[in-house]
Design an enzyme around this catalytic site. Structure first.
Site: not given
Ligand code: GAR
Length: 213
Positions: A17, A114
């Site tokens: 996270g 990504h």
């Protein structure tokens, strides 16, 4: 800072996270004109959920495994996203494929990050550590970060922003991942800010960035 209302963000995450934390930090420091109105994870232990609860952001553990059918799962996602009045969805280390009806409903309003320069080193199975391993095994001299729109497949949506990161001779997947992640924490908020400022024009696969007024 714009006078407009902050854009309502919902983040999906699966792991540590750190991207969600960076987004939250950039909102708190005023660099990002957004409100993180919810965090959703397929993983009850996800760091992003812990962070959300700590900061009184609605946090939801929603996993396909909790439902009898794909349809029930999708309905639950829609219910939560609608209640939160999500304007932009950000996938931040979300390791599951987003169901197609949700992708369709949030077309051009859902982003993913990504840790490589797409279309290289993307697709099913290429996530997190595996991406950096593949980049080094190929012998690449540069890697980078891509923020892209989400479409029905893994990592195939049109790029919004990309940044290059040099690969060093002595890099390991871990050292490369750390430098890439540092850039992720900057570029994701920049991309979100462009949406907040309504400076994104999607023209087929070309995502054009409009000049600031
Ligand atoms: C990030 O490096 C993100 O780009 C990657 O997972 C990591 C999550 O880190 N995502 C993918 O590989 C998706 N294909 P975080 O949980 O600390 O934000």
């Amino acid at each position: 800072m714009s006078e407009s209302k902050p854009i309502r963000l919902v983040a999906f995450a699966s792991g540590g996270g750190s991207n969600v934390r960076a987004i939250y930090h950039n909102i708190e420091t005023g660099a990002l004109h957004a409100e993180l109105v919810g965090v959703i994870s397929n993983n009850s232990q996800c760091g992003a959920l812990v962070h959300a609860r700590l900061h009184n952001i609605p946090a939801f553990h929603i996993s396909r495994k909790q439902f009898d059918s794909d349809d029930d799962f999708v309905q639950k996602l829609f219910k939560v996203l609608t209640e939160l009045k999500a304007e932009l969805i950000v996938l931040a280390g979300y390791m599951k494929k987003m169901p197609e009806p949700v992708v369709r409903a949030y077309k051009n309003r859902m982003l993913n990050i990504h840790p490589a320069l797409l279309p290289s080193f993307g697709g099913k199975g290429l996530y997190g550590h595996f991406v950096h391993e593949a980049v080094l095994n190929y012998g690449c001299k540069v890697s980078g970060v891509t923020v892209h729109l989400v479409d029905a497949d893994f990592d195939t949506g049109a790029p919004v922003l990309q940044r290059c990161i040099s690969v060093f001779d002595n890099d390991t997947p871990e050292t490369l991942a750390a430098r890439v992640l540092k850039e992720e924490h900057i570029i994701y908020s920049q991309a979100i800010q462009l949406f907040a400022e309504e400076r994104i024009l999607v023209d087929g696969r070309r995502v054009r960035i409009l000049e600031k007024e």
